[in-house]
Write a protein that holds these residues in place. Sequence first.
Motif, PDB file in Angstrom:
ATOM      1  N   GLY A 104     -12.337  -6.228  10.724  1.00  0.00           N
ATOM      2  CA  GLY A 104     -12.265  -7.351   9.790  1.00  0.00           C
ATOM      3  C   GLY A 104     -11.235  -7.233   8.686  1.00  0.00           C
ATOM      4  N   VAL A 105     -10.471  -6.147   8.656  1.00  0.00           N
ATOM      5  CA  VAL A 105      -9.454  -5.961   7.608  1.00  0.00           C
ATOM      6  C   VAL A 105      -8.305  -6.950   7.805  1.00  0.00           C
ATOM      7  CG1 VAL A 105      -7.649  -4.391   6.765  1.00  0.00           C
ATOM      8  CG2 VAL A 105      -9.988  -3.544   7.154  1.00  0.00           C
ATOM      9  N   VAL A 148      -8.903 -11.617   0.392  1.00  0.00           N
ATOM     10  CA  VAL A 148      -8.620 -10.346   1.062  1.00  0.00           C
ATOM     11  C   VAL A 148      -9.933  -9.705   1.490  1.00  0.00           C
ATOM     12  CG1 VAL A 148      -6.413  -9.882  -0.065  1.00  0.00           C
ATOM     13  CG2 VAL A 148      -8.525  -9.202  -1.209  1.00  0.00           C
ATOM     14  N   SER A 149      -9.876  -8.927   2.559  1.00  0.00           N
ATOM     15  CA  SER A 149     -11.060  -8.214   3.031  1.00  0.00           C
ATOM     16  C   SER A 149     -11.497  -7.206   1.975  1.00  0.00           C
ATOM     17  CB  SER A 149     -10.752  -7.507   4.351  1.00  0.00           C
ATOM     18  OG  SER A 149      -9.527  -6.783   4.279  1.00  0.00           O
ATOM     19  N   GLU A 150     -12.805  -7.012   1.836  1.00  0.00           N
ATOM     20  CA  GLU A 150     -13.306  -6.125   0.780  1.00  0.00           C
ATOM     21  C   GLU A 150     -12.863  -4.674   0.982  1.00  0.00           C
ATOM     22  OE1 GLU A 150     -17.535  -6.592   0.759  1.00  0.00           O
ATOM     23  OE2 GLU A 150     -17.704  -6.275   2.922  1.00  0.00           O
ATOM     24  N   LEU A 151     -12.570  -4.293   2.214  1.00  0.00           N
ATOM     25  CA  LEU A 151     -11.902  -3.019   2.493  1.00  0.00           C
ATOM     26  C   LEU A 151     -10.556  -3.340   3.119  1.00  0.00           C
ATOM     27  CD1 LEU A 151     -14.712  -0.761   4.057  1.00  0.00           C
ATOM     28  CD2 LEU A 151     -14.152  -1.154   1.642  1.00  0.00           C
ATOM     29  N   SER A 152      -9.541  -2.564   2.775  1.00  0.00           N
ATOM     30  CA  SER A 152      -8.204  -2.783   3.315  1.00  0.00           C
ATOM     31  C   SER A 152      -7.624  -1.447   3.758  1.00  0.00           C
ATOM     32  CB  SER A 152      -7.316  -3.473   2.274  1.00  0.00           C
ATOM     33  OG  SER A 152      -7.468  -2.880   0.991  1.00  0.00           O
ATOM     34  N   VAL A 201      -2.642 -12.323   8.350  1.00  0.00           N
ATOM     35  CA  VAL A 201      -2.478 -10.983   7.799  1.00  0.00           C
ATOM     36  C   VAL A 201      -1.861 -11.040   6.405  1.00  0.00           C
ATOM     37  CG1 VAL A 201      -0.243 -10.657   8.912  1.00  0.00           C
ATOM     38  CG2 VAL A 201      -1.574  -8.660   8.246  1.00  0.00           C
ATOM     39  N   VAL A 202      -2.333 -10.170   5.512  1.00  0.00           N
ATOM     40  CA  VAL A 202      -1.822 -10.055   4.145  1.00  0.00           C
ATOM     41  C   VAL A 202      -1.125  -8.701   4.032  1.00  0.00           C
ATOM     42  CG1 VAL A 202      -2.433  -9.968   1.696  1.00  0.00           C
ATOM     43  CG2 VAL A 202      -3.685 -11.491   3.248  1.00  0.00           C
ATOM     44  N   VAL A 203       0.149  -8.717   3.663  1.00  0.00           N
ATOM     45  CA  VAL A 203       0.955  -7.496   3.584  1.00  0.00           C
ATOM     46  C   VAL A 203       1.543  -7.369   2.180  1.00  0.00           C
ATOM     47  CG1 VAL A 203       2.951  -6.231   4.503  1.00  0.00           C
ATOM     48  CG2 VAL A 203       1.558  -7.670   6.027  1.00  0.00           C
ATOM     49  N   SER A 204       1.553  -6.156   1.655  1.00  0.00           N
ATOM     50  CA  SER A 204       2.106  -5.940   0.313  1.00  0.00           C
ATOM     51  C   SER A 204       3.143  -4.829   0.318  1.00  0.00           C
ATOM     52  CB  SER A 204       0.995  -5.564  -0.672  1.00  0.00           C
ATOM     53  OG  SER A 204       0.511  -4.252  -0.398  1.00  0.00           O
ATOM     54  N   THR A 205       3.965  -4.831  -0.715  1.00  0.00           N
ATOM     55  CA  THR A 205       4.826  -3.694  -0.981  1.00  0.00           C
ATOM     56  C   THR A 205       4.985  -3.573  -2.492  1.00  0.00           C
ATOM     57  OG1 THR A 205       6.829  -2.522  -0.310  1.00  0.00           O
ATOM     58  CG2 THR A 205       7.098  -4.848  -0.932  1.00  0.00           C
ATOM     59  N   LYS A 206       5.589  -2.465  -2.929  1.00  0.00           N
ATOM     60  CA  LYS A 206       5.674  -2.182  -4.360  1.00  0.00           C
ATOM     61  C   LYS A 206       7.050  -1.614  -4.710  1.00  0.00           C
ATOM     62  CE  LYS A 206       1.829   0.341  -3.947  1.00  0.00           C
ATOM     63  NZ  LYS A 206       1.254  -0.151  -2.665  1.00  0.00           N
ATOM     64  N   PHE A 207       7.482  -1.888  -5.937  1.00  0.00           N
ATOM     65  CA  PHE A 207       8.821  -1.478  -6.376  1.00  0.00           C
ATOM     66  C   PHE A 207       8.796  -0.767  -7.727  1.00  0.00           C
ATOM     67  CE2 PHE A 207       9.241  -5.602  -4.106  1.00  0.00           C
ATOM     68  CZ  PHE A 207       9.892  -5.146  -2.971  1.00  0.00           C
ATOM     69  N   TYR A 208       9.614   0.247  -7.861  1.00  0.00           N
ATOM     70  CA  TYR A 208       9.895   0.919  -9.140  1.00  0.00           C
ATOM     71  C   TYR A 208      10.768   2.141  -8.925  1.00  0.00           C
ATOM     72  CZ  TYR A 208       9.517   3.840 -13.276  1.00  0.00           C
ATOM     73  OH  TYR A 208       9.826   4.641 -14.348  1.00  0.00           O
ATOM     74  N   TRP A 209      10.297   3.092  -8.089  1.00  0.00           N
ATOM     75  CA  TRP A 209      10.985   4.375  -7.992  1.00  0.00           C
ATOM     76  C   TRP A 209      12.337   4.290  -7.276  1.00  0.00           C
ATOM     77  CZ3 TRP A 209       5.486   4.990  -7.891  1.00  0.00           C
ATOM     78  CH2 TRP A 209       4.989   5.771  -8.941  1.00  0.00           C
ATOM     79  N   GLY A 210      12.478   3.374  -6.349  1.00  0.00           N
ATOM     80  CA  GLY A 210      13.746   3.225  -5.653  1.00  0.00           C
ATOM     81  C   GLY A 210      13.971   4.278  -4.588  1.00  0.00           C
ATOM     82  N   LEU A 211      15.026   4.098  -3.823  1.00  0.00           N
ATOM     83  CA  LEU A 211      15.342   5.007  -2.711  1.00  0.00           C
ATOM     84  C   LEU A 211      16.624   5.791  -2.927  1.00  0.00           C
ATOM     85  CD1 LEU A 211      14.506   2.646   0.300  1.00  0.00           C
ATOM     86  CD2 LEU A 211      13.043   4.380  -0.752  1.00  0.00           C
ATOM     87  N   ASN A 212      17.414   5.402  -3.900  1.00  0.00           N
ATOM     88  CA  ASN A 212      18.711   6.060  -4.121  1.00  0.00           C
ATOM     89  C   ASN A 212      18.892   6.417  -5.581  1.00  0.00           C
ATOM     90  OD1 ASN A 212      19.735   5.468  -1.332  1.00  0.00           O
ATOM     91  ND2 ASN A 212      19.569   3.364  -2.071  1.00  0.00           N
ATOM     92  N   ASP A 213      19.757   7.408  -5.832  1.00  0.00           N
ATOM     93  CA  ASP A 213      20.114   7.750  -7.206  1.00  0.00           C
ATOM     94  C   ASP A 213      21.101   6.720  -7.728  1.00  0.00           C
ATOM     95  OD1 ASP A 213      18.544  10.068  -7.479  1.00  0.00           O
ATOM     96  OD2 ASP A 213      20.030  11.230  -6.359  1.00  0.00           O
ATOM     97  N   GLY A 214      21.059   6.475  -8.998  1.00  0.00           N
ATOM     98  CA  GLY A 214      21.953   5.499  -9.598  1.00  0.00           C
ATOM     99  C   GLY A 214      21.258   4.826 -10.755  1.00  0.00           C
TER     100      GLY A 214
END
Length: 323
Positions: free
Chosen positions: A44-45, A13-17, A77-90
């Motif tokens: 260069g990112v 990965v690039s040293e800055l993103s 290209v390197v793409v990330s996402t993250k999970f925990y809080w969610g988008l809905n109640d339940g």
Amino acid sequence: MQFRRLGRAGLKVSELSFGSWVTFHNQADVKAAVEMMAAAWDHGVNFFDNAEVYAKGESERIMGAALKKLKWPREKVVVSTKFYWGLNDGPNERNTLNRKYLLQAMDGSLKRLNLDFVDLAYCHRPDPNTPIEETVWAMSDMVTRGQALYWGTSEWSADEIRAAWLIADKHHLHKPVVEQPQYNLFHRKRVEKEYARLYEDCGIGLTTWSPLASGLLSGKYRKGIPKGSRGALENTKWLADQLIDKPKNAATDKLEKVAKELGCTLSQLAIAWCAKNPNVSTVITGASKLAQVKENMKAVDVIAKLTPEVIAKIEEITAPLAG
């Protein structure tokens, strides 16, 4: 721009993103996202960070639309996402890392991002109500299915990361390879002390966030909270008190003198300092304006200027205030 391995993983990965937290949807539409991502790319990112919860899914939609317009080769290209809080109640849709949520959340993120897979998938926070073993199996299965190429954690304790790594090792599963912690001149102990054994023992890489301490280290909050800044946004008002912290803002005055001696801005100095740490794979920068992206990217030229003598000056100013 230099490229660094993600810990012991083979991914570079690039040293800055570039990350989308707070800005995408709240301060930047698709057009602005395209302009800023393109500027980062031109410097260069190759790594672009996101999360399901950012702007309640809208940040992923904006980045997905921007990626479609930019038409970059997927292998570059390197793409990330993250999970925990969610988008809905339940009970299985919010504040959890159980298997049901994780696998369904990944499906939703991929649709919003217009991608067949993400390169990195993170567990955005630890979940005390789900056995770590269940989470590790679910994340490993994501990788096996090809929905993510690597997985990791964000703001987990060293003990939690080690437990996850050992479970994966025991069962021959895909191990966590990366942690995404906050790291800046005023927030350092976790990266520099708590995680110290993980780098060698588990080969964990770091994709650190908030190098400017949410903007405090840019110097913009020395006279209060300016209109249109992150501290003035309704959904980030909780940051206000720490942004106007008097001792830390006084320290930025002293840091600015060091920056001037090096021929750089205060922001560039703060970002370069984070990147100087050999355990940091990439420093995630953020911006709401094109000019900020261009300024931040120039921090790569400052890294080599951080000699032991300069680092000592910075330590004298910031170490007493660091947590």
